[in-house]
Design a protein around this motif. Sequence first.
Motif, PDB file in Angstrom:
ATOM      1  N   LYS A 158      11.166  49.964 -17.699  1.00 26.15           N
ATOM      2  CA  LYS A 158      12.121  48.953 -18.156  1.00 26.15           C
ATOM      3  C   LYS A 158      12.820  48.379 -16.930  1.00 26.15           C
ATOM      4  N   ASP A 159      12.200  47.344 -16.343  1.00 27.88           N
ATOM      5  CA  ASP A 159      12.647  46.852 -15.045  1.00 27.88           C
ATOM      6  C   ASP A 159      14.086  46.366 -15.050  1.00 27.88           C
ATOM      7  N   ASP A 160      14.487  45.601 -16.051  1.00 30.54           N
ATOM      8  CA  ASP A 160      15.854  45.076 -16.084  1.00 30.54           C
ATOM      9  C   ASP A 160      16.876  46.194 -16.203  1.00 30.54           C
ATOM     10  N   ASP A 161      16.620  47.133 -17.118  1.00 30.84           N
ATOM     11  CA  ASP A 161      17.536  48.257 -17.271  1.00 30.84           C
ATOM     12  C   ASP A 161      17.592  49.104 -16.012  1.00 30.84           C
ATOM     13  N   ARG A 162      16.438  49.253 -15.368  1.00 33.22           N
ATOM     14  CA  ARG A 162      16.386  50.076 -14.162  1.00 33.22           C
ATOM     15  C   ARG A 162      17.150  49.408 -13.018  1.00 33.22           C
ATOM     16  N   ASN A 163      16.986  48.099 -12.871  1.00 34.94           N
ATOM     17  CA  ASN A 163      17.717  47.385 -11.824  1.00 34.94           C
ATOM     18  C   ASN A 163      19.221  47.430 -12.069  1.00 34.94           C
ATOM     19  N   ARG A 164      19.609  47.244 -13.325  1.00 32.34           N
ATOM     20  CA  ARG A 164      21.033  47.281 -13.649  1.00 32.34           C
ATOM     21  C   ARG A 164      21.599  48.680 -13.369  1.00 32.34           C
ATOM     22  N   TYR A 165      20.868  49.701 -13.757  1.00 28.45           N
ATOM     23  CA  TYR A 165      21.301  51.083 -13.514  1.00 28.45           C
ATOM     24  C   TYR A 165      21.404  51.352 -12.011  1.00 28.45           C
ATOM     25  N   LYS A 166      20.413  50.880 -11.267  1.00 29.86           N
ATOM     26  CA  LYS A 166      20.362  51.122  -9.828  1.00 29.86           C
ATOM     27  C   LYS A 166      21.554  50.494  -9.108  1.00 29.86           C
ATOM     28  N   TYR A 167      21.799  49.229  -9.387  1.00 33.65           N
ATOM     29  CA  TYR A 167      22.871  48.547  -8.658  1.00 33.65           C
ATOM     30  C   TYR A 167      24.258  48.979  -9.124  1.00 33.65           C
ATOM     31  N   ASN A 168      24.381  49.386 -10.373  1.00 35.23           N
ATOM     32  CA  ASN A 168      25.653  49.959 -10.807  1.00 35.23           C
ATOM     33  C   ASN A 168      25.930  51.266 -10.057  1.00 35.23           C
ATOM     34  N   ALA A 169      24.871  52.063  -9.865  1.00 36.33           N
ATOM     35  CA  ALA A 169      25.022  53.312  -9.104  1.00 36.33           C
ATOM     36  C   ALA A 169      25.379  53.012  -7.656  1.00 36.33           C
ATOM     37  N   TYR A 170      24.692  52.057  -7.055  1.00 36.43           N
ATOM     38  CA  TYR A 170      25.005  51.679  -5.673  1.00 36.43           C
ATOM     39  C   TYR A 170      26.467  51.246  -5.535  1.00 36.43           C
ATOM     40  N   GLU A 171      26.947  50.501  -6.522  1.00 34.10           N
ATOM     41  CA  GLU A 171      28.327  50.006  -6.438  1.00 34.10           C
ATOM     42  C   GLU A 171      29.321  51.158  -6.568  1.00 34.10           C
ATOM     43  N   GLN A 172      29.072  52.058  -7.511  1.00 37.47           N
ATOM     44  CA  GLN A 172      29.988  53.193  -7.682  1.00 37.47           C
ATOM     45  C   GLN A 172      30.041  54.056  -6.437  1.00 37.47           C
ATOM     46  N   LEU A 173      28.936  54.151  -5.720  1.00 41.41           N
ATOM     47  CA  LEU A 173      28.865  54.987  -4.527  1.00 41.41           C
ATOM     48  C   LEU A 173      29.236  54.232  -3.259  1.00 41.41           C
ATOM     49  N   GLY A 174      29.571  52.946  -3.402  1.00 44.35           N
ATOM     50  CA  GLY A 174      30.084  52.187  -2.267  1.00 44.35           C
ATOM     51  C   GLY A 174      29.047  51.504  -1.406  1.00 44.35           C
ATOM     52  N   TYR A 175      27.772  51.483  -1.809  1.00 48.55           N
ATOM     53  CA  TYR A 175      26.734  50.853  -1.006  1.00 48.55           C
ATOM     54  C   TYR A 175      26.791  49.325  -1.074  1.00 48.55           C
ATOM     55  N   VAL A 176      27.094  48.789  -2.268  1.00 50.91           N
ATOM     56  CA  VAL A 176      27.038  47.339  -2.469  1.00 50.91           C
ATOM     57  C   VAL A 176      28.202  46.885  -3.346  1.00 50.91           C
ATOM     58  N   ASP A 177      28.401  45.572  -3.338  1.00 52.17           N
ATOM     59  CA  ASP A 177      29.262  44.911  -4.318  1.00 52.17           C
ATOM     60  C   ASP A 177      28.314  44.207  -5.284  1.00 52.17           C
ATOM     61  N   PHE A 178      28.333  44.604  -6.556  1.00 56.75           N
ATOM     62  CA  PHE A 178      27.356  44.145  -7.544  1.00 56.75           C
ATOM     63  C   PHE A 178      28.057  43.318  -8.615  1.00 56.75           C
ATOM     64  N   ILE A 179      27.462  42.184  -8.960  1.00 57.36           N
ATOM     65  CA  ILE A 179      28.050  41.307  -9.972  1.00 57.36           C
ATOM     66  C   ILE A 179      26.936  40.675 -10.794  1.00 57.36           C
ATOM     67  N   GLU A 180      27.144  40.594 -12.106  1.00 56.92           N
ATOM     68  CA  GLU A 180      26.145  40.011 -12.999  1.00 56.92           C
ATOM     69  C   GLU A 180      26.601  38.647 -13.495  1.00 56.92           C
ATOM     70  N   GLN A 181      25.666  37.957 -14.198  1.00 58.17           N
ATOM     71  CA  GLN A 181      25.947  36.587 -14.598  1.00 58.17           C
ATOM     72  C   GLN A 181      27.198  36.494 -15.470  1.00 58.17           C
ATOM     73  N   GLN A 182      27.391  37.438 -16.388  1.00 54.22           N
ATOM     74  CA  GLN A 182      28.575  37.374 -17.248  1.00 54.22           C
ATOM     75  C   GLN A 182      29.863  37.459 -16.450  1.00 54.22           C
ATOM     76  N   ASP A 183      29.834  38.236 -15.357  1.00 57.82           N
ATOM     77  CA  ASP A 183      31.018  38.336 -14.503  1.00 57.82           C
ATOM     78  C   ASP A 183      31.250  37.040 -13.729  1.00 57.82           C
ATOM     79  N   MET A 184      30.154  36.442 -13.265  1.00 62.57           N
ATOM     80  CA  MET A 184      30.276  35.173 -12.547  1.00 62.57           C
ATOM     81  C   MET A 184      30.823  34.083 -13.464  1.00 62.57           C
ATOM     82  N   CYS A 185      30.293  34.012 -14.674  1.00 65.34           N
ATOM     83  CA  CYS A 185      30.735  32.983 -15.619  1.00 65.34           C
ATOM     84  C   CYS A 185      32.197  33.194 -16.016  1.00 65.34           C
ATOM     85  N   GLU A 186      32.573  34.442 -16.188  1.00 59.42           N
ATOM     86  CA  GLU A 186      33.954  34.733 -16.576  1.00 59.42           C
ATOM     87  C   GLU A 186      34.928  34.380 -15.460  1.00 59.42           C
ATOM     88  N   ALA A 187      34.493  34.579 -14.207  1.00 65.03           N
ATOM     89  CA  ALA A 187      35.365  34.306 -13.068  1.00 65.03           C
ATOM     90  C   ALA A 187      35.405  32.827 -12.695  1.00 65.03           C
TER      91      ALA A 187
END
Length: 498
Positions: free
Chosen positions: A49-78
Amino acid sequence: MKRYIWGRIIRAILSVFIVTAVAMVMIYTLIPRELIFKTDATYQKLGGKDDDRNRYKYNAYEQLGYVDFIEQQDMCEAEAADSYDACMAIDSKQIKEILPKYEAKGYHIEQYKAGLYYAYRDTPITSIVWKFFSQLIDVDHPWRVQDASNTELDSNRRIYWGKDYNGLPALMGNGTEHKYLIYLDGSFPFVHQNIVTLNLGLSYPAYAYTPITEVISSNQGTEKIEEQTFETGKTGKSAIIQHTCRYKNSDALDKLDANKFNDNYARCLTFKNDPSMIRNSMTFGIIALVLAYLIAIPAGMGMARHKGKALDAAGTVWINFMIAVPSLAFIFFGRQVFYLLGFPQSFPSLGAHDIRSYIPAVCILALMNTASLMLWTRRYMIDQESADYVKFAKAKGLSQKEIFRRHIMRNAIIPIVHGIPANIILTITGAVLTETVFAIPGTGKLLPDAITDHNNQMIVALTMIFTALSIISVLLGDLLMTAIDPRIQLTEKEGGAH
Protein backbone atom coordinates in the motif's frame (compact mmCIF):
# COMPACT_ATOMS: atom_id res chain seq x y z
CA MET A 1 38.49 23.41 46.41
CA LYS A 2 35.07 24.75 45.42
CA ARG A 3 36.61 26.49 42.42
CA TYR A 4 38.26 23.23 41.39
CA ILE A 5 34.99 21.29 41.68
CA TRP A 6 33.02 23.86 39.67
CA GLY A 7 35.76 23.83 37.03
CA ARG A 8 35.54 20.04 36.80
CA ILE A 9 31.74 20.21 36.57
CA ILE A 10 31.84 22.78 33.75
CA ARG A 11 34.43 20.73 31.84
CA ALA A 12 32.32 17.62 32.41
CA ILE A 13 29.21 19.29 30.98
CA LEU A 14 31.15 20.47 27.92
CA SER A 15 32.58 16.98 27.43
CA VAL A 16 29.12 15.39 27.60
CA PHE A 17 27.75 17.90 25.09
CA ILE A 18 30.65 17.38 22.68
CA VAL A 19 30.52 13.57 22.83
CA THR A 20 26.73 13.55 22.37
CA ALA A 21 26.88 16.04 19.49
CA VAL A 22 29.56 14.00 17.70
CA ALA A 23 27.48 10.84 18.15
CA MET A 24 24.41 12.60 16.72
CA VAL A 25 26.31 13.89 13.69
CA MET A 26 27.68 10.42 12.95
CA ILE A 27 24.31 8.67 13.40
CA TYR A 28 22.16 11.17 11.50
CA THR A 29 24.56 11.74 8.60
CA LEU A 30 26.35 8.42 8.07
CA ILE A 31 23.55 5.90 8.70
CA PRO A 32 20.70 5.75 6.14
CA ARG A 33 17.52 6.80 7.92
CA GLU A 34 15.46 4.16 6.09
CA LEU A 35 17.05 1.55 8.37
CA ILE A 36 14.83 2.65 11.26
CA PHE A 37 12.01 0.69 9.59
CA LYS A 38 14.04 -2.53 9.38
CA THR A 39 12.34 -4.05 12.43
CA ASP A 40 9.09 -2.07 12.27
CA ALA A 41 6.36 -4.69 11.77
CA THR A 42 3.70 -2.09 10.96
CA TYR A 43 5.79 -0.58 8.18
CA GLN A 44 6.50 -4.01 6.70
CA LYS A 45 2.78 -4.83 6.63
CA LEU A 46 2.14 -1.74 4.52
CA GLY A 47 4.43 -3.07 1.78
CA GLY A 48 1.74 -3.26 -0.90
CA LYS A 49 0.00 0.00 0.00
CA ASP A 50 2.31 2.69 -1.34
CA ASP A 51 0.32 5.75 -0.24
CA ASP A 52 -0.24 4.45 3.28
CA ARG A 53 3.39 3.41 3.51
CA ASN A 54 4.67 6.81 2.38
CA ARG A 55 2.37 8.60 4.79
CA TYR A 56 3.47 6.32 7.64
CA LYS A 57 7.13 6.77 6.73
CA TYR A 58 7.14 10.55 6.61
CA ASN A 59 5.02 10.87 9.73
CA ALA A 60 7.64 8.75 11.51
CA TYR A 61 10.46 10.86 10.10
CA GLU A 62 8.74 14.01 11.33
CA GLN A 63 8.14 12.67 14.84
CA LEU A 64 11.80 11.68 15.07
CA GLY A 65 13.00 15.05 13.79
CA TYR A 66 14.39 14.01 10.39
CA VAL A 67 12.01 16.09 8.25
CA ASP A 68 9.24 18.66 8.25
CA PHE A 69 6.29 16.87 6.61
CA ILE A 70 3.11 18.48 5.29
CA GLU A 71 0.20 17.10 3.26
CA GLN A 72 -2.20 18.74 0.83
CA GLN A 73 -4.94 19.22 3.44
CA ASP A 74 -2.48 21.10 5.64
CA MET A 75 -1.34 23.27 2.75
CA CYS A 76 -4.92 24.10 1.77
CA GLU A 77 -5.89 24.86 5.34
CA ALA A 78 -2.90 27.18 5.78
CA GLU A 79 -2.96 28.92 2.40
CA ALA A 80 -6.54 28.65 1.08
CA ALA A 81 -8.84 28.25 4.07
CA ASP A 82 -11.66 30.18 2.36
CA SER A 83 -11.71 27.77 -0.59
CA TYR A 84 -10.59 24.62 1.22
CA ASP A 85 -12.94 22.19 -0.60
CA ALA A 86 -11.92 23.48 -4.02
CA CYS A 87 -8.24 23.34 -3.04
CA MET A 88 -8.54 19.70 -2.03
CA ALA A 89 -9.62 18.63 -5.50
CA ILE A 90 -7.08 16.58 -7.46
CA ASP A 91 -4.65 18.94 -9.29
CA SER A 92 -6.81 21.93 -8.40
CA LYS A 93 -5.87 25.44 -9.48
CA GLN A 94 -5.41 26.48 -5.85
CA ILE A 95 -2.94 23.69 -5.00
CA LYS A 96 -0.98 24.40 -8.17
CA GLU A 97 -0.55 27.97 -6.96
CA ILE A 98 0.41 26.89 -3.45
CA LEU A 99 3.05 24.27 -4.34
CA PRO A 100 5.67 26.73 -5.70
CA LYS A 101 5.60 28.57 -2.36
CA TYR A 102 6.67 25.41 -0.57
CA GLU A 103 9.28 24.60 -3.21
CA ALA A 104 10.76 28.04 -2.60
CA LYS A 105 11.06 27.15 1.10
CA GLY A 106 13.12 24.06 0.25
CA TYR A 107 10.37 21.43 0.32
CA HIS A 108 10.41 18.42 -2.00
CA ILE A 109 7.01 18.02 -3.64
CA GLU A 110 5.64 14.50 -4.18
CA GLN A 111 2.26 13.14 -5.23
CA TYR A 112 0.40 10.18 -3.82
CA LYS A 113 -0.94 7.61 -6.28
CA ALA A 114 -4.41 8.76 -5.24
CA GLY A 115 -3.56 12.20 -6.63
CA LEU A 116 -3.09 14.41 -3.56
CA TYR A 117 0.23 16.14 -2.92
CA TYR A 118 2.58 16.08 0.03
CA ALA A 119 5.85 17.85 0.74
CA TYR A 120 8.82 17.28 3.01
CA ARG A 121 11.94 19.21 3.89
CA ASP A 122 15.01 17.61 5.43
CA THR A 123 16.05 18.99 8.79
CA PRO A 124 19.71 20.13 8.83
CA ILE A 125 21.93 18.25 11.25
CA THR A 126 22.67 21.50 13.07
CA SER A 127 18.95 21.94 13.74
CA ILE A 128 18.63 18.33 14.94
CA VAL A 129 21.50 18.80 17.41
CA TRP A 130 20.21 22.19 18.57
CA LYS A 131 16.67 20.88 19.06
CA PHE A 132 17.91 17.96 21.17
CA PHE A 133 19.92 20.14 23.54
CA SER A 134 17.46 23.05 23.64
CA GLN A 135 14.63 20.70 24.65
CA LEU A 136 16.72 18.52 26.97
CA ILE A 137 15.42 20.17 30.14
CA ASP A 138 11.62 20.23 30.05
CA VAL A 139 9.95 22.71 32.43
CA ASP A 140 6.21 22.44 32.96
CA HIS A 141 4.21 25.69 33.21
CA PRO A 142 0.56 26.88 33.03
CA TRP A 143 0.79 27.86 29.34
CA ARG A 144 2.15 24.50 28.26
CA VAL A 145 -1.16 23.00 27.10
CA GLN A 146 -3.01 24.36 24.05
CA ASP A 147 -6.51 22.98 23.54
CA ALA A 148 -8.92 24.92 21.32
CA SER A 149 -11.78 22.62 22.37
CA ASN A 150 -11.50 23.68 26.02
CA THR A 151 -12.89 27.22 26.11
CA GLU A 152 -12.41 27.54 29.88
CA LEU A 153 -8.71 26.70 29.86
CA ASP A 154 -7.28 30.16 29.14
CA SER A 155 -9.25 31.81 31.93
CA ASN A 156 -8.09 29.30 34.53
CA ARG A 157 -4.39 28.76 33.91
CA ARG A 158 -2.57 28.67 37.23
CA ILE A 159 -0.37 26.86 39.74
CA TYR A 160 -1.86 26.37 43.18
CA TRP A 161 -1.64 24.38 46.40
CA GLY A 162 -4.34 21.77 46.79
CA LYS A 163 -4.94 18.20 47.87
CA ASP A 164 -4.49 15.06 45.83
CA TYR A 165 -6.95 12.18 45.58
CA ASN A 166 -5.59 10.83 48.89
CA GLY A 167 -6.18 14.13 50.67
CA LEU A 168 -2.44 14.89 50.92
CA PRO A 169 -1.11 18.39 50.11
CA ALA A 170 0.20 18.83 46.57
CA LEU A 171 1.34 21.61 44.24
CA MET A 172 -1.04 21.38 41.29
CA GLY A 173 -1.49 23.05 37.93
CA ASN A 174 -4.10 23.89 35.35
CA GLY A 175 -2.83 24.43 31.83
CA THR A 176 0.30 22.51 32.79
CA GLU A 177 1.19 19.20 31.17
CA HIS A 178 1.02 17.43 34.55
CA LYS A 179 -1.70 17.95 37.11
CA TYR A 180 0.48 17.13 40.12
CA LEU A 181 3.69 19.17 40.04
CA ILE A 182 4.88 18.29 43.56
CA TYR A 183 3.27 15.46 45.52
CA LEU A 184 3.81 12.99 48.35
CA ASP A 185 3.53 9.22 48.39
CA GLY A 186 4.87 6.19 50.21
CA SER A 187 7.77 5.37 47.86
CA PHE A 188 11.31 6.69 48.25
CA PRO A 189 12.17 9.61 48.23
CA PHE A 190 8.56 10.28 49.32
CA VAL A 191 8.48 13.80 47.82
CA HIS A 192 8.25 13.78 44.01
CA GLN A 193 8.02 16.42 41.31
CA ASN A 194 6.92 16.73 37.69
CA ILE A 195 8.01 20.35 37.17
CA VAL A 196 11.44 19.69 35.66
CA THR A 197 11.93 16.54 33.61
CA LEU A 198 14.58 15.23 31.24
CA ASN A 199 13.54 14.97 27.60
CA LEU A 200 15.78 12.46 25.83
CA GLY A 201 13.52 11.97 22.82
CA LEU A 202 11.30 9.13 21.67
CA SER A 203 12.16 5.46 21.30
CA TYR A 204 11.54 4.02 17.82
CA PRO A 205 10.84 1.38 16.51
CA ALA A 206 11.08 -0.48 19.86
CA TYR A 207 8.60 0.94 22.40
CA ALA A 208 7.15 3.00 19.53
CA TYR A 209 7.15 6.72 20.31
CA THR A 210 7.46 6.18 24.05
CA PRO A 211 9.66 8.77 25.81
CA ILE A 212 13.07 7.24 26.46
CA THR A 213 13.00 8.29 30.12
CA GLU A 214 9.81 6.25 30.56
CA VAL A 215 11.32 3.22 28.80
CA ILE A 216 14.28 3.22 31.19
CA SER A 217 12.65 4.23 34.47
CA SER A 218 9.07 2.90 34.38
CA ASN A 219 8.12 -0.44 35.87
CA GLN A 220 7.69 -3.39 33.53
CA GLY A 221 5.56 -6.49 33.13
CA THR A 222 1.83 -6.93 33.52
CA GLU A 223 -0.37 -4.22 34.97
CA LYS A 224 -0.91 -4.23 38.71
CA ILE A 225 -4.62 -3.66 39.31
CA GLU A 226 -5.72 -2.38 42.71
CA GLU A 227 -8.82 -0.87 44.29
CA GLN A 228 -8.64 2.92 44.00
CA THR A 229 -10.70 5.97 44.85
CA PHE A 230 -10.82 8.55 42.05
CA GLU A 231 -11.28 12.32 42.05
CA THR A 232 -14.97 11.93 41.30
CA GLY A 233 -15.42 9.97 44.53
CA LYS A 234 -16.07 6.72 42.67
CA THR A 235 -14.06 3.61 43.49
CA GLY A 236 -12.98 0.79 41.25
CA LYS A 237 -10.16 -1.51 40.28
CA SER A 238 -7.56 0.16 38.10
CA ALA A 239 -3.83 0.15 37.34
CA ILE A 240 -3.44 3.87 36.68
CA ILE A 241 -0.99 5.98 38.68
CA GLN A 242 -3.03 9.07 39.40
CA HIS A 243 -0.02 11.22 40.32
CA THR A 244 1.32 10.80 36.76
CA CYS A 245 -1.83 12.02 34.99
CA ARG A 246 -1.28 14.45 32.12
CA TYR A 247 -3.58 16.71 30.15
CA LYS A 248 -5.77 15.02 27.56
CA ASN A 249 -7.43 17.09 24.82
CA SER A 250 -11.17 17.55 25.20
CA ASP A 251 -11.98 15.83 21.91
CA ALA A 252 -10.13 12.70 23.13
CA LEU A 253 -11.93 12.34 26.47
CA ASP A 254 -14.42 9.49 26.84
CA LYS A 255 -17.02 8.26 29.36
CA LEU A 256 -14.46 6.21 31.27
CA ASP A 257 -12.40 9.35 31.84
CA ALA A 258 -15.48 11.25 33.04
CA ASN A 259 -16.19 8.52 35.61
CA LYS A 260 -12.73 8.91 37.15
CA PHE A 261 -11.66 12.51 36.69
CA ASN A 262 -13.15 15.96 37.19
CA ASP A 263 -11.02 17.59 34.50
CA ASN A 264 -8.89 16.86 31.43
CA TYR A 265 -6.00 15.29 33.33
CA ALA A 266 -6.81 11.74 32.31
CA ARG A 267 -3.71 10.47 30.46
CA CYS A 268 -1.89 8.44 33.08
CA LEU A 269 0.87 5.86 33.43
CA THR A 270 -0.02 2.51 34.96
CA PHE A 271 1.35 0.42 37.81
CA LYS A 272 3.35 -2.60 36.65
CA ASN A 273 4.32 -5.68 38.64
CA ASP A 274 8.03 -5.82 37.80
CA PRO A 275 10.86 -3.34 38.52
CA SER A 276 12.15 -0.88 35.93
CA MET A 277 15.22 -1.53 33.79
CA ILE A 278 17.37 0.80 35.89
CA ARG A 279 16.23 -0.81 39.12
CA ASN A 280 16.94 -4.32 37.80
CA SER A 281 20.46 -3.44 36.65
CA MET A 282 21.30 -1.56 39.85
CA THR A 283 19.90 -4.33 42.06
CA PHE A 284 22.05 -6.98 40.39
CA GLY A 285 25.06 -4.69 40.04
CA ILE A 286 25.22 -3.28 43.56
CA ILE A 287 24.64 -6.59 45.34
CA ALA A 288 27.26 -8.26 43.13
CA LEU A 289 29.66 -5.36 43.75
CA VAL A 290 29.30 -5.56 47.53
CA LEU A 291 29.80 -9.32 47.43
CA ALA A 292 32.88 -8.92 45.19
CA TYR A 293 34.49 -6.41 47.58
CA LEU A 294 33.70 -8.60 50.61
CA ILE A 295 35.48 -11.52 48.92
CA ALA A 296 38.30 -9.81 47.03
CA ILE A 297 39.64 -7.21 49.48
CA PRO A 298 40.28 -9.65 52.38
CA ALA A 299 41.61 -12.23 49.90
CA GLY A 300 44.00 -9.72 48.33
CA MET A 301 45.22 -8.60 51.75
CA GLY A 302 45.72 -12.20 52.83
CA MET A 303 47.75 -12.89 49.68
CA ALA A 304 49.97 -9.87 50.38
CA ARG A 305 50.52 -10.80 54.05
CA HIS A 306 51.38 -14.39 53.10
CA LYS A 307 53.32 -13.62 49.92
CA GLY A 308 54.85 -16.74 48.37
CA LYS A 309 52.88 -19.10 50.59
CA ALA A 310 49.95 -21.42 49.92
CA LEU A 311 47.26 -18.73 50.25
CA ASP A 312 49.09 -16.46 47.81
CA ALA A 313 49.55 -19.33 45.36
CA ALA A 314 45.87 -20.30 45.51
CA GLY A 315 44.81 -16.69 44.97
CA THR A 316 47.17 -16.36 42.00
CA VAL A 317 45.69 -19.49 40.41
CA TRP A 318 42.18 -17.99 40.76
CA ILE A 319 43.27 -14.65 39.28
CA ASN A 320 44.98 -16.33 36.31
CA PHE A 321 41.97 -18.58 35.78
CA MET A 322 39.52 -15.68 35.71
CA ILE A 323 41.75 -13.65 33.37
CA ALA A 324 42.22 -16.58 30.99
CA VAL A 325 38.63 -17.82 30.77
CA PRO A 326 36.38 -15.79 28.42
CA SER A 327 33.62 -13.98 30.31
CA LEU A 328 30.86 -15.50 28.20
CA ALA A 329 32.15 -19.03 28.79
CA PHE A 330 32.31 -18.43 32.54
CA ILE A 331 28.74 -17.07 32.59
CA PHE A 332 27.37 -20.11 30.72
CA PHE A 333 29.38 -22.47 32.93
CA GLY A 334 28.14 -20.74 36.08
CA ARG A 335 24.56 -20.78 34.84
CA GLN A 336 24.75 -24.55 34.29
CA VAL A 337 26.22 -25.12 37.76
CA PHE A 338 23.42 -23.14 39.39
CA TYR A 339 20.86 -24.96 37.24
CA LEU A 340 22.13 -28.29 38.60
CA LEU A 341 21.70 -26.84 42.08
CA GLY A 342 18.03 -26.13 41.39
CA PHE A 343 18.13 -22.48 40.30
CA PRO A 344 16.41 -21.18 37.14
CA GLN A 345 18.40 -20.74 33.93
CA SER A 346 16.73 -17.42 33.11
CA PHE A 347 15.38 -14.53 35.14
CA PRO A 348 11.80 -14.63 33.74
CA SER A 349 11.34 -18.28 34.78
CA LEU A 350 10.47 -17.32 38.36
CA GLY A 351 10.25 -13.56 37.90
CA ALA A 352 11.38 -10.50 39.82
CA HIS A 353 9.63 -11.43 43.06
CA ASP A 354 11.50 -14.69 43.71
CA ILE A 355 14.94 -14.39 45.30
CA ARG A 356 16.13 -17.46 43.39
CA SER A 357 15.97 -15.42 40.19
CA TYR A 358 18.74 -13.15 41.47
CA ILE A 359 21.20 -15.54 43.07
CA PRO A 360 22.88 -17.09 39.95
CA ALA A 361 23.49 -13.81 38.10
CA VAL A 362 24.59 -11.94 41.25
CA CYS A 363 27.09 -14.65 42.25
CA ILE A 364 28.52 -14.91 38.74
CA LEU A 365 28.86 -11.12 38.43
CA ALA A 366 30.56 -10.96 41.82
CA LEU A 367 33.04 -13.74 41.01
CA MET A 368 33.90 -12.10 37.69
CA ASN A 369 34.84 -8.90 39.53
CA THR A 370 36.98 -10.55 42.21
CA ALA A 371 40.06 -11.27 40.09
CA SER A 372 41.02 -7.68 39.28
CA LEU A 373 40.21 -6.48 42.83
CA MET A 374 42.34 -9.23 44.38
CA LEU A 375 45.19 -8.54 41.96
CA TRP A 376 45.35 -4.80 42.59
CA THR A 377 44.82 -5.10 46.35
CA ARG A 378 47.76 -7.49 46.55
CA ARG A 379 49.94 -5.26 44.33
CA TYR A 380 49.18 -2.07 46.25
CA MET A 381 49.87 -3.71 49.60
CA ILE A 382 53.13 -5.34 48.48
CA ASP A 383 54.22 -2.03 46.99
CA GLN A 384 53.59 -0.30 50.32
CA GLU A 385 55.68 -2.91 52.15
CA SER A 386 58.85 -1.48 50.60
CA ALA A 387 58.03 2.13 51.54
CA ASP A 388 60.25 4.01 53.99
CA TYR A 389 57.50 4.50 56.56
CA VAL A 390 57.13 0.69 56.86
CA LYS A 391 60.86 0.29 57.51
CA PHE A 392 60.62 3.05 60.13
CA ALA A 393 57.66 1.28 61.78
CA LYS A 394 59.61 -1.97 61.92
CA ALA A 395 62.56 -0.16 63.46
CA LYS A 396 60.21 1.19 66.16
CA GLY A 397 59.32 -2.38 67.03
CA LEU A 398 55.77 -2.58 65.66
CA SER A 399 54.59 -6.07 64.79
CA GLN A 400 53.88 -7.14 61.22
CA LYS A 401 50.17 -7.34 62.05
CA GLU A 402 50.13 -3.78 63.40
CA ILE A 403 52.03 -2.46 60.40
CA PHE A 404 49.56 -4.06 58.02
CA ARG A 405 46.48 -2.91 59.93
CA ARG A 406 47.51 0.64 60.87
CA HIS A 407 49.71 1.68 57.97
CA ILE A 408 49.90 -0.51 54.88
CA MET A 409 46.19 -1.22 54.64
CA ARG A 410 45.27 2.46 55.03
CA ASN A 411 47.55 3.58 52.21
CA ALA A 412 46.98 0.63 49.90
CA ILE A 413 43.20 0.96 50.06
CA ILE A 414 43.21 4.54 48.66
CA PRO A 415 43.53 3.59 44.94
CA ILE A 416 40.82 0.96 45.39
CA VAL A 417 38.50 3.48 47.07
CA HIS A 418 38.88 5.74 44.03
CA GLY A 419 37.06 3.19 41.88
CA ILE A 420 34.12 2.62 44.23
CA PRO A 421 31.90 5.52 42.97
CA ALA A 422 32.45 4.44 39.36
CA ASN A 423 31.59 0.84 40.15
CA ILE A 424 28.40 1.87 41.95
CA ILE A 425 27.18 4.52 39.50
CA LEU A 426 27.96 2.48 36.42
CA THR A 427 25.74 -0.35 37.61
CA ILE A 428 23.03 1.77 35.96
CA THR A 429 24.54 0.87 32.58
CA GLY A 430 23.98 -2.81 33.32
CA ALA A 431 26.03 -5.92 32.54
CA VAL A 432 25.52 -6.69 28.85
CA LEU A 433 26.63 -10.35 28.75
CA THR A 434 25.10 -11.42 32.05
CA GLU A 435 21.76 -9.72 31.36
CA THR A 436 21.67 -11.27 27.88
CA VAL A 437 22.45 -14.82 29.05
CA PHE A 438 19.95 -14.70 31.93
CA ALA A 439 17.37 -12.67 29.95
CA ILE A 440 17.33 -9.97 32.62
CA PRO A 441 15.22 -6.96 31.53
CA GLY A 442 17.82 -4.34 32.50
CA THR A 443 19.66 -1.45 30.87
CA GLY A 444 22.62 -3.60 29.84
CA LYS A 445 20.83 -4.82 26.70
CA LEU A 446 19.40 -1.44 25.76
CA LEU A 447 22.37 -0.11 23.79
CA PRO A 448 23.14 -3.30 21.80
CA ASP A 449 19.43 -3.73 21.04
CA ALA A 450 19.14 -0.07 20.02
CA ILE A 451 22.05 -0.46 17.62
CA THR A 452 20.53 -3.63 16.14
CA ASP A 453 17.10 -1.98 15.75
CA HIS A 454 18.57 1.32 14.46
CA ASN A 455 16.80 3.04 17.36
CA ASN A 456 18.83 6.20 16.79
CA GLN A 457 17.33 8.43 19.46
CA MET A 458 17.86 5.68 22.04
CA ILE A 459 21.52 5.38 20.98
CA VAL A 460 22.02 9.14 21.37
CA ALA A 461 20.28 9.20 24.77
CA LEU A 462 22.28 6.26 26.14
CA THR A 463 25.53 7.74 24.81
CA MET A 464 24.78 10.92 26.72
CA ILE A 465 23.76 9.10 29.91
CA PHE A 466 26.74 6.74 29.94
CA THR A 467 29.20 9.56 29.19
CA ALA A 468 27.78 11.72 31.98
CA LEU A 469 27.86 8.85 34.47
CA SER A 470 31.48 8.00 33.62
CA ILE A 471 32.65 11.59 34.09
CA ILE A 472 30.68 12.06 37.32
CA SER A 473 32.08 8.82 38.75
CA VAL A 474 35.68 9.95 38.17
CA LEU A 475 35.04 13.25 39.99
CA LEU A 476 33.36 11.46 42.91
CA GLY A 477 36.28 9.04 43.08
CA ASP A 478 38.73 11.95 43.40
CA LEU A 479 36.63 13.56 46.13
CA LEU A 480 36.32 10.27 48.02
CA MET A 481 40.12 9.86 47.96
CA THR A 482 40.58 13.26 49.58
CA ALA A 483 37.99 12.36 52.23
CA ILE A 484 39.81 9.10 53.06
CA ASP A 485 43.27 10.71 53.07
CA PRO A 486 43.36 14.50 53.67
CA ARG A 487 47.00 14.51 52.58
CA ILE A 488 45.84 14.15 48.97
CA GLN A 489 45.22 17.55 47.41
CA LEU A 490 43.32 18.05 44.15
CA THR A 491 44.30 21.71 43.88
CA GLU A 492 47.70 23.35 43.77
CA LYS A 493 48.87 24.80 47.04
CA GLU A 494 50.80 28.04 47.45
CA GLY A 495 54.38 27.56 46.40
CA GLY A 496 53.46 25.04 43.69
CA ALA A 497 53.10 21.98 45.91
CA HIS A 498 50.41 19.39 45.12
